[in-house]
Design an enzyme around this catalytic site. Structure first.
Site, PDB file in Angstrom:
ATOM      1  N   ALA A   9       0.829  -1.211   0.000  1.00 52.54           N
ATOM      2  CA  ALA A   9       0.000   0.000   0.000  1.00 52.54           C
ATOM      3  C   ALA A   9       0.859   1.255   0.000  1.00 52.54           C
ATOM      4  O   ALA A   9       0.492   2.275   0.569  1.00 52.54           O
ATOM      5  CB  ALA A   9      -0.909  -0.012   1.230  1.00 52.54           C
ATOM      6  N   ARG A  15      -2.782   9.032 -10.712  1.00 56.95           N
ATOM      7  CA  ARG A  15      -3.948   9.262 -11.574  1.00 56.95           C
ATOM      8  C   ARG A  15      -5.233   9.537 -10.800  1.00 56.95           C
ATOM      9  O   ARG A  15      -6.247   9.907 -11.390  1.00 56.95           O
ATOM     10  CB  ARG A  15      -4.127   8.068 -12.520  1.00 56.95           C
ATOM     11  CG  ARG A  15      -3.183   8.141 -13.697  1.00 56.95           C
ATOM     12  CD  ARG A  15      -3.347   6.957 -14.602  1.00 56.95           C
ATOM     13  NE  ARG A  15      -2.695   5.765 -14.060  1.00 56.95           N
ATOM     14  CZ  ARG A  15      -2.987   4.529 -14.449  1.00 56.95           C
ATOM     15  NH1 ARG A  15      -3.934   4.307 -15.327  1.00 56.95           N
ATOM     16  NH2 ARG A  15      -2.324   3.505 -13.929  1.00 56.95           N
ATOM     17  N   LYS A 348     -35.245  13.499  18.389  1.00 57.74           N
ATOM     18  CA  LYS A 348     -33.865  13.327  18.835  1.00 57.74           C
ATOM     19  C   LYS A 348     -33.903  12.923  20.297  1.00 57.74           C
ATOM     20  O   LYS A 348     -34.531  13.605  21.110  1.00 57.74           O
ATOM     21  CB  LYS A 348     -33.081  14.637  18.688  1.00 57.74           C
ATOM     22  CG  LYS A 348     -31.599  14.467  18.862  1.00 57.74           C
ATOM     23  CD  LYS A 348     -30.966  15.617  19.639  1.00 57.74           C
ATOM     24  CE  LYS A 348     -31.396  15.589  21.105  1.00 57.74           C
ATOM     25  NZ  LYS A 348     -30.943  16.719  21.895  1.00 57.74           N
ATOM     26  N   SER A 402     -52.855  20.862  18.788  1.00 58.59           N
ATOM     27  CA  SER A 402     -51.950  21.303  17.722  1.00 58.59           C
ATOM     28  C   SER A 402     -51.169  22.542  18.141  1.00 58.59           C
ATOM     29  O   SER A 402     -51.611  23.326  18.974  1.00 58.59           O
ATOM     30  CB  SER A 402     -52.762  21.644  16.463  1.00 58.59           C
ATOM     31  OG  SER A 402     -53.363  20.463  15.993  1.00 58.59           O
TER      32      SER A 402
HETATM   33  C1  UD1 Z   1       1.847  -5.597 -10.870  1.00 55.30           C
HETATM   34  C2  UD1 Z   1       2.527  -6.908 -11.275  1.00 55.30           C
HETATM   35  C3  UD1 Z   1       1.860  -7.419 -12.537  1.00 55.30           C
HETATM   36  C4  UD1 Z   1       0.370  -7.591 -12.322  1.00 55.30           C
HETATM   37  C5  UD1 Z   1      -0.244  -6.286 -11.862  1.00 55.30           C
HETATM   38  C6  UD1 Z   1      -1.687  -6.495 -11.487  1.00 55.30           C
HETATM   39  C7  UD1 Z   1       4.824  -6.699 -10.519  1.00 55.30           C
HETATM   40  C8  UD1 Z   1       6.216  -6.434 -10.931  1.00 55.30           C
HETATM   41  N1  UD1 Z   1       3.919  -6.638 -11.490  1.00 55.30           N
HETATM   42  O1  UD1 Z   1       2.128  -4.665 -11.907  1.00 55.30           O
HETATM   43  O2  UD1 Z   1       2.450  -8.658 -12.915  1.00 55.30           O
HETATM   44  O3  UD1 Z   1      -0.239  -8.042 -13.513  1.00 55.30           O
HETATM   45  O4  UD1 Z   1       0.455  -5.804 -10.695  1.00 55.30           O
HETATM   46  O5  UD1 Z   1      -2.263  -5.260 -11.208  1.00 55.30           O
HETATM   47  O6  UD1 Z   1       4.579  -6.979  -9.373  1.00 55.30           O
HETATM   48  N2  UD1 Z   1       3.650  -0.986  -4.637  1.00 55.30           N
HETATM   49  C9  UD1 Z   1       4.294  -0.665  -3.470  1.00 55.30           C
HETATM   50  N3  UD1 Z   1       5.627  -0.354  -3.532  1.00 55.30           N
HETATM   51  C10 UD1 Z   1       6.315  -0.342  -4.674  1.00 55.30           C
HETATM   52  C11 UD1 Z   1       5.641  -0.665  -5.865  1.00 55.30           C
HETATM   53  C12 UD1 Z   1       4.302  -0.998  -5.814  1.00 55.30           C
HETATM   54  O7  UD1 Z   1       3.695  -0.661  -2.403  1.00 55.30           O
HETATM   55  O8  UD1 Z   1       7.502  -0.050  -4.626  1.00 55.30           O
HETATM   56  C13 UD1 Z   1       2.227  -1.325  -4.607  1.00 55.30           C
HETATM   57  C14 UD1 Z   1       1.415  -0.298  -5.367  1.00 55.30           C
HETATM   58  O9  UD1 Z   1       0.954   0.721  -4.499  1.00 55.30           O
HETATM   59  C15 UD1 Z   1       0.277  -1.112  -5.918  1.00 55.30           C
HETATM   60  C16 UD1 Z   1       0.866  -2.501  -6.076  1.00 55.30           C
HETATM   61  O10 UD1 Z   1       2.016  -2.538  -5.265  1.00 55.30           O
HETATM   62  O11 UD1 Z   1      -0.806  -1.203  -5.026  1.00 55.30           O
HETATM   63  C17 UD1 Z   1       1.163  -2.865  -7.510  1.00 55.30           C
HETATM   64  O12 UD1 Z   1       2.137  -1.992  -8.002  1.00 55.30           O
HETATM   65  P1  UD1 Z   1       2.125  -1.458  -9.482  1.00 55.30           P
HETATM   66  O13 UD1 Z   1       3.323  -0.635  -9.684  1.00 55.30           O
HETATM   67  O14 UD1 Z   1       0.810  -0.875  -9.809  1.00 55.30           O
HETATM   68  O15 UD1 Z   1       2.313  -2.825 -10.292  1.00 55.30           O
HETATM   69  P2  UD1 Z   1       1.893  -3.077 -11.767  1.00 55.30           P
HETATM   70  O16 UD1 Z   1       2.819  -2.398 -12.661  1.00 55.30           O
HETATM   71  O17 UD1 Z   1       0.446  -2.806 -11.952  1.00 55.30           O
END
Ligand code: UD1
Ligand code: CA
Length: 455
Positions: A9, A15, A348, A402
């Site tokens: 998280a 976005r 209330k 009333s």
């Molecule tokens: C990741 C997966 C991908 C999968 C996809 C599904 C990897 C390398 N790739 O890609 O295979 O299909 O999710 O949605 O794992 N996060 C952190 N710290 C970080 C990076 C990410 O907490 O350093 C958290 C992000 O907040 C997010 C989640 O991990 O909730 C996924 O990270 P994101 O960078 O969105 O991964 P994807 O590129 O979507």
């Protein structure tokens, strides 16, 4: 088999265009991360580790709980790097990895995944997608066994045609995790430490990878922008609606119904359109809720009727009682059996006894109303003197005319009456009539004003 859960998280969620960290954005009145934690808890893990980064202080403050270990990931260097931050805290046999922005995952799906994986294998949740763009692809060998995950940006043209996508949700034997994490490199298209690289490492070390799929692709859908957040919201609501319908509730339109909390329902409940249920709501058999009602933290006993446009908050409505249209029950409102609250009535901290009635345009605050007492239209309790609140007590079978002002503290005994238009600031005894208004006089030969003609 002991279990610990790691929830990623730390991401920013650019976005969303928001000052709120992405995982705190709400679905059905709870943060996305709150939903994931709620599901995680149902698996009875030894501990839940939440990897936080962007907005870490706020996330920690909002969600602090004894069973949560917040782990700070200062820089977001990839999903593998994120998991590595939690590794030093883990002592269980199995680690399950979840995502703070994937809130609709079903506990049943996670149970199936953990069962498939067992203690010695990896368990990978995959999803068959019409359009797998953006997802890591599941690469299988000739025998159909999982060999690796390739990220979209690193995939060959042939790999890009694979429609089995990585959800990211993964169960891993904990004793191997630390070593695999230390072997990760960021030598890839995004310069990140990919969690997904553990799949090929595990296969190389001779471990098998079991896969499992969600019942519904929505379960593994993340929210990167507000459009996706709205899609998650509606899907959550449709699911909540289906559950209630399966239990015996008629929803006039599941697309116009929202639950933001925990609801328990009886049978043959009828809920009209645009109803919102918030917090803890208990609805017993044969309750009817009209359109455009908000019901929060309330109990509706058997056969309650709530008519259109009512707002019911912190109330207990007894068997066969009714309220509305346009009723407002505020916290501490208690209606005994068959009590009636009509239109433009606000209560209330007020208790209506059995069969008591206040049908029109009334405010009752800090009031105790006995059984069968009738309160005339336009009556209000003057319960606040500007500094303190005071109580109004009406006995049984009282008749309030009333347009009364009942100036608290005041006590009207059983069987007493008050005349219409009275300002009652003294107690009225049993069987008495309280009259507190100027006497009417009629003036003979009254001449109406005559219109003056301007020159
Ligand atoms: C990741 C997966 C991908 C999968 C996809 C599904 C990897 C390398 N790739 O890609 O295979 O299909 O999710 O949605 O794992 N996060 C952190 N710290 C970080 C990076 C990410 O907490 O350093 C958290 C992000 O907040 C997010 C989640 O991990 O909730 C996924 O990270 P994101 O960078 O969105 O991964 P994807 O590129 O979507
Ligand atoms: Ca993502």
């Amino acid at each position: 088999m002991s279990l610990e859960i790691v929830i990623l998280a730390a991401g920013q969620g650019t976005r969303m265009r928001s000052s709120l960290p992405k995982v705190l954005h709400p679905v059905a009145g709870n943060s996305m991360l709150g939903h994931v934690i709620h599901s995680a808890r149902q698996l009875d893990p030894q501990r839940i580790h939440v990897v936080i980064g962007h907005g870490a202080d706020l996330v920690r403050e909002r969600l602090a709980a004894d069973d949560l270990n917040f782990v700070l990931q200062d820089q977001q260097l990839g999903t593998g790097h994120a998991v590595a931050q939690a590794v030093p805290f883990i002592s269980a046999d199995t680690v399950l990895i979840l995502y703070g922005d994937v809130p609709l995952i079903e506990v049943e799906t996670l149970r199936r995944l953990l069962e498939q994986a067992g203690p010695e294998q990896l368990g990978l949740l995959t999803v068959e997608l019409d359009n797998p763009t953006g997802y890591g692809r599941i690469v299988r060998d000739a025998a159909g066994k999982v060999a690796a995950i390739v990220e979209q940006k690193d995939a060959s043209a042939a790999e890009l045609t694979i429609t089995e996508g990585n959800t990211g949700i993964l169960a891993v034997p904990a004793k191997r995790l630390g070593e695999w994490m230390s072997r990760l490199s960021n030598n890839n298209a995004q310069g990140e430490y990919y969690l997904t690289d553990v799949i090929a490492m595990a296969v190389g070390d001779g471990l098998a990878v079991a896969t499992e799929q969600p019942q519904d692709a929505m379960e593994v859908q993340g929210a990167n922008d507000r459009q996706q957040l709205a899609e998650l919201e509606r899907n959550y609501q449709l699911r909540a609606g289906r559950r209630l319908m399966a239990q015996g509730v008629t929803l006039r339109d599941p697309a116009r119904f929202d639950v933001r909390g925990e609801v328990t329902v009886g049978r043959d409940v009828l809920i009209d359109i645009n109803v919102i249920l918030e917090g803890r709501v208990v609805i017993e058999d044969d309750v009817v809720i009209g359109p455009n009602c908000v019901i929060r933290n309330s109990t509706l006993r058997k056969g309650v009727t709530i008519k259109a446009n009512s707002h019911i908050d912190g109330a207990i409505m007894g068997e066969g009682s009714d309220a509305g249209p346009f009723a407002r029950l505020r916290p501490g409102s208690v209606l005994d059996a068959r009590a009636h609250v009509g239109n433009f009535v606000e209560l209330k901290n007020a208790h209506l006894g059995e069969d008591a009635k206040c049908g029109h345009l009334t405010y009752l605050g800090d009031a105790e109303v006995g059984a069968r007492t009738n309160i005339g239209a336009g009556t209000i309790t003057c319960n606040y003197d500007g500094v303190n609140k005071h109580k109004t007590v009406l006995g049984e079978d009282v008749f309030i005319g009333s347009n009364n002002s009942l100036v608290a503290p005041v006590d009207i005994s059983s069987g007493a009456s008050t005349a219409a238009g009275s300002t009652i600031n003294q107690n009225v005894g049993e069987g008495q009539l309280g009259v507190a208004r100027a006497r009417q006089r009629n003036i003979d030969g009254w001449k109406r004003p005559v219109k003056i003609n301007k020159p």
